[in-house]
Design a protein around this motif. Structure first.
Motif, short mmCIF file in Angstrom:
data_model
loop_
_atom_site.label_atom_id
_atom_site.label_comp_id
_atom_site.label_asym_id
_atom_site.label_seq_id
_atom_site.Cartn_x
_atom_site.Cartn_y
_atom_site.Cartn_z
N UNK A 557 29.37 -0.75 38.37
CA UNK A 557 28.56 0.32 38.98
C UNK A 557 28.37 1.47 38.00
N UNK A 558 29.42 1.83 37.28
CA UNK A 558 29.32 2.90 36.28
C UNK A 558 28.37 2.49 35.16
N UNK A 559 28.51 1.26 34.69
CA UNK A 559 27.64 0.80 33.60
C UNK A 559 26.17 0.82 34.02
N UNK A 560 25.90 0.46 35.29
CA UNK A 560 24.53 0.49 35.79
C UNK A 560 23.98 1.91 35.80
N UNK A 561 24.79 2.85 36.29
CA UNK A 561 24.36 4.24 36.35
C UNK A 561 24.12 4.80 34.94
N UNK A 562 25.00 4.46 34.01
CA UNK A 562 24.84 4.94 32.63
C UNK A 562 23.58 4.36 31.99
N UNK A 563 23.25 3.14 32.37
CA UNK A 563 22.03 2.52 31.85
C UNK A 563 20.79 3.27 32.33
N UNK A 564 20.80 3.66 33.63
CA UNK A 564 19.68 4.43 34.18
C UNK A 564 19.60 5.79 33.49
N UNK A 565 20.77 6.42 33.29
CA UNK A 565 20.80 7.72 32.62
C UNK A 565 20.21 7.63 31.22
N UNK A 566 20.57 6.58 30.51
CA UNK A 566 20.06 6.42 29.15
C UNK A 566 18.54 6.29 29.14
N UNK A 567 18.00 5.57 30.12
CA UNK A 567 16.54 5.42 30.19
C UNK A 567 15.85 6.74 30.54
N UNK A 568 16.47 7.51 31.44
CA UNK A 568 15.87 8.79 31.84
C UNK A 568 15.84 9.79 30.68
N UNK A 569 16.84 9.73 29.83
CA UNK A 569 16.94 10.71 28.75
C UNK A 569 16.62 10.09 27.39
N UNK A 570 15.74 9.10 27.38
CA UNK A 570 15.37 8.42 26.13
C UNK A 570 14.29 9.23 25.42
N UNK A 571 14.74 10.17 24.62
CA UNK A 571 13.81 11.02 23.86
C UNK A 571 14.09 10.88 22.38
N UNK A 572 13.03 10.81 21.60
CA UNK A 572 13.20 10.80 20.15
C UNK A 572 13.62 12.20 19.71
N UNK A 573 14.71 12.31 18.94
CA UNK A 573 15.20 13.65 18.55
C UNK A 573 14.20 14.40 17.68
N UNK A 574 14.16 15.69 17.89
CA UNK A 574 13.28 16.56 17.10
C UNK A 574 14.03 17.08 15.87
N UNK A 575 13.29 17.60 14.92
CA UNK A 575 13.88 18.19 13.72
C UNK A 575 14.30 19.63 14.05
N UNK A 576 15.55 19.79 14.49
CA UNK A 576 16.02 21.11 14.89
C UNK A 576 16.11 22.06 13.70
N UNK A 577 16.38 21.53 12.54
CA UNK A 577 16.46 22.37 11.35
C UNK A 577 15.12 23.05 11.07
N UNK A 578 14.03 22.30 11.21
CA UNK A 578 12.70 22.88 10.99
C UNK A 578 12.39 23.95 12.03
N UNK A 579 12.77 23.68 13.29
CA UNK A 579 12.54 24.67 14.34
C UNK A 579 13.29 25.96 14.03
N UNK A 580 14.56 25.83 13.65
CA UNK A 580 15.37 27.02 13.37
C UNK A 580 14.83 27.80 12.17
#
Length: 596
Positions: A557-580
């Motif tokens: 059950x935990x693995x299933x929930x973590x799988x859903x969480x991963x899909x919901x937060x699947x974002x390509x990381x931004x270049x934080x150094x450039x933003x700063x």
């Protein structure tokens, strides 16, 4: 501002539009002039006397407060009919922010105008208002708020100060004590909470000089040394029955709603302190040279300034958004009617959740900003000659004032759940709808398509709302009303909500700025700061959600929930150094808090 169907906590289940919020870009010329009047007063009259104020010169503080009364600062929240300016909360928020560089003096004024005066403004009788408000607005009388006791702090209803009606029915006889009372050394009027017959929590207006009422010695504090903080003692103190504020047994309505306003105004003060720290730190970083060049040119120092500026921008966005919401709520109440106090209480209570969010976020953001400010100053930051050292010490109390941040964290999800159970929020319905969506075999999408510079922050906000409903709904399903006992889970849910409200406020403001006729190049900074905070908020959300899920589920059950969480937060990381780098370049150039 338009008049949508809105209310406290709805940011979790509904999406606001940019035109529905108040931002600093909406300030009128009159509001800007009021702020400039306060700024000039601080620079001309307060700062040159700062050293004496810090030595607890009561006479000087009172004299300056009366001068503040002359320019209308003390009467900002007092209705015009009683000698005040009767300003809206957006205006008084701006004044609180602008006064912040006055340090300890700002605290003395804030305690007087906010928690000291507002109980009479909202809950006093016409006689109370006519008798005391004009003098409070002018500074002829100074107010204090007296809730904390040796045995009760955040648990306000645990107060033991007792009030008994005298045999002739003309007085209440008070016995007990209060602790850590701001302005106690020179206040004339005290809002005191006591339990009538040891049971009915009530509020009283107590005048200095009342027989049986004495004031203890000054406390020696870590910071805010120029503010008076003393204990109070009541030994058969005789309080006239007409000094009862509100109804006997209804003191909680006054105490908690005034604390809500106090929490919100504290956030505005923190905002002003953050801006001052940024100004001091950026100017020092440009002046201080190491290895033959200013330390502001070093990326690690510049990154600190970028983060400091971003936290101030986010705080500013949520503070004025909340001010606008409270104004809207109060505008629908008849404050002069027979039940004006109850209407005021209901209007303020509508946004109790947001007030706590502002208090927690702003106080912790300010701590982070002044801490980095000291680091940028290096050894100088540890020397009292430099103002950043004072800001560092003074800032620490904000996480304790007006209910500790721990207590406020527990209040935030609890308030949301109570509103849902009363049918005031469709929380359960949205959580159930999300469950059906999650069971749908079609893939979840966290689109990062570059439709506009704010497309990704918009997608992150939408995803965070889903994640909160997912983990929050599961927590309620597992624990029900017993969830409040699981304080670690509740605190994580609170942090989730705090980040979500902060991010959405910054995003709505950035979107609103882009809707205005502004030079496109000038739009980059609010967009960059929103993007930076969004990236970090998404990371924190993922970590918090994993912690909550691990406490609720096990095995498959935990693995299933973590799988859903991963899909919901699947974002390509931004270049934080450039933003700063882009953000810090503007701060370093301006040597102050930068926005456009």
């Amino acid at each position: 501002m338009s008049n949508p169907v809105w209310g406290g906590g709805r940011f979790i289940v509904d999406d606001a539009e940019p035109e529905q919020i108040v931002t600093p870009e909406d300030f009128t010329e009159e509001q800007k002039m009021l702020a400039e009047t306060v700024r000039a007063f601080v620079e001309r009259d307060v700062k040159p006397r700062d050293a004496d104020i810090e030595k607890l010169d009561y006479e000087l503080t009172v004299r300056l407060m009366r001068k503040a009364g002359e320019i209308g600062l003390l009467g900002a929240d007092v209705p015009e009919a009683y000698g005040g300016l009767g300003l809206d909360k957006t205006s008084t928020t701006l004044l609180s922010e602008t006064l912040s560089p006055a340090s300890s003096f700002a605290l003395s004024v804030g305690a007087h105008t906010g928690i000291g005066t507002l109980p009479i403004v909202f809950f006093g009788t016409q006689e109370h208002k006519s008798r005391w408000l004009p003098q409070l607005a002018s500074g002829e009388l100074i107010a204090a708020y007296c809730l904390t006791e040796p045995g009760s702090g955040s648990d306000a209803l645990g107060a033991r100060t007792n009030a008994v009606l005298s045999d002739d029915g003309q007085h209440y006889i008070l016995n007990g004590s209060k602790l850590y009372i701001t302005n106690a050394g020179f206040a004339d009027l005290f809002i005191v909470y006591a339990k009538v017959d040891g049971v009915h929590f009530s509020a009283f207006i107590v005048e200095r000089g009342t027989s049986g009422f004495t004031i203890g010695p000054e406390e020696h504090k870590m910071g805010i040394k120029g503010s008076s903080t003393r204990p109070l003692f009541f030994e058969d103190a005789r309080i006239p029955v007409d000094h009862l504020l509100g109804e006997a047994g209804k003191g909680h309505l006054i105490a908690f709603n005034i604390l809500n306003i106090g929490r919100f105004k504290l956030a505005a003060g923190c905002l002003g302190g953050m801006k001052e720290a940024i100004q001091l730190s950026s100017a020092y970083a440009n002046q201080r040279k190491q290895f033959g060049k200013p330390i502001s040119s070093f990326p690690l120092v510049a990154a600190k300034l970028a983060d400091m500026n971003t936290l101030a921008y986010v705080t500013e966005s949520m503070v004025y958004r909340t001010a606008g919401l409270i104004d809207q709520s109060l505008s629908q109440a008849d404050l002069d009617g027979a039940d004006g106090g109850l209407q005021a209480a209901k209007a303020i209570a509508e946004y109790v959740l947001e007030c706590s969010i502002n208090k927690v976020f702003a106080s912790e953001a300010m701590d982070a900003v002044v801490d980095e400010g000291v680091q940028i100053h290096g050894g100088c930051g540890y020397i009292q000659e430099y103002k950043i050292e004072r800001l560092y010490r003074d800032s620490r109390i904000n996480r304790i004032f007006e209910g500790t941040n721990e207590i406020n964290r527990l209040l935030i999800p609890a308030t949301l759940l109570k509103r849902a159970l009363k049918g005031e929020l469709p929380l359960v319905e949205r959580a159930q709808a999300l469950q059906r969506e999650l069971l749908n075999p079609s893939p979840l999408s966290a689109s990062t398509a570059a439709q506009s510079p704010l497309s990704k922050p918009i997608a992150i906000v939408a995803a965070l709302k889903k994640v909160f409903l997912m983990v929050g709904g599961l927590a309620v399903q597992k624990h029900g009303l017993r969830l409040e006992r699981e304080q670690e889970i509740v605190a994580s849910l609170a942090d989730f909500m705090i980040d979500l409200y902060a991010l959405e406020s910054a995003l709505l403001r950035a979107r609103k700025i882009t809707l205005n006729d502004v030079d496109p190049q000038a739009l980059q900074l609010p967009i960059d700061m929103t993007a930076l905070f969004a990236e970090e908020a998404a990371e924190r959300a993922g970590q918090r959600a994993r912690v909550i899920l691990a406490a609720l589920e096990k095995g498959e059950s935990l693995r299933l929930q973590l799988s859903v969480l991963k899909r919901l937060l699947r974002f390509e990381p931004a270049d934080l150094s450039a933003l700063r780098k882009r953000i810090s370049a503007r701060v370093i150039s301006a040597e102050s808090y930068a926005l456009l």
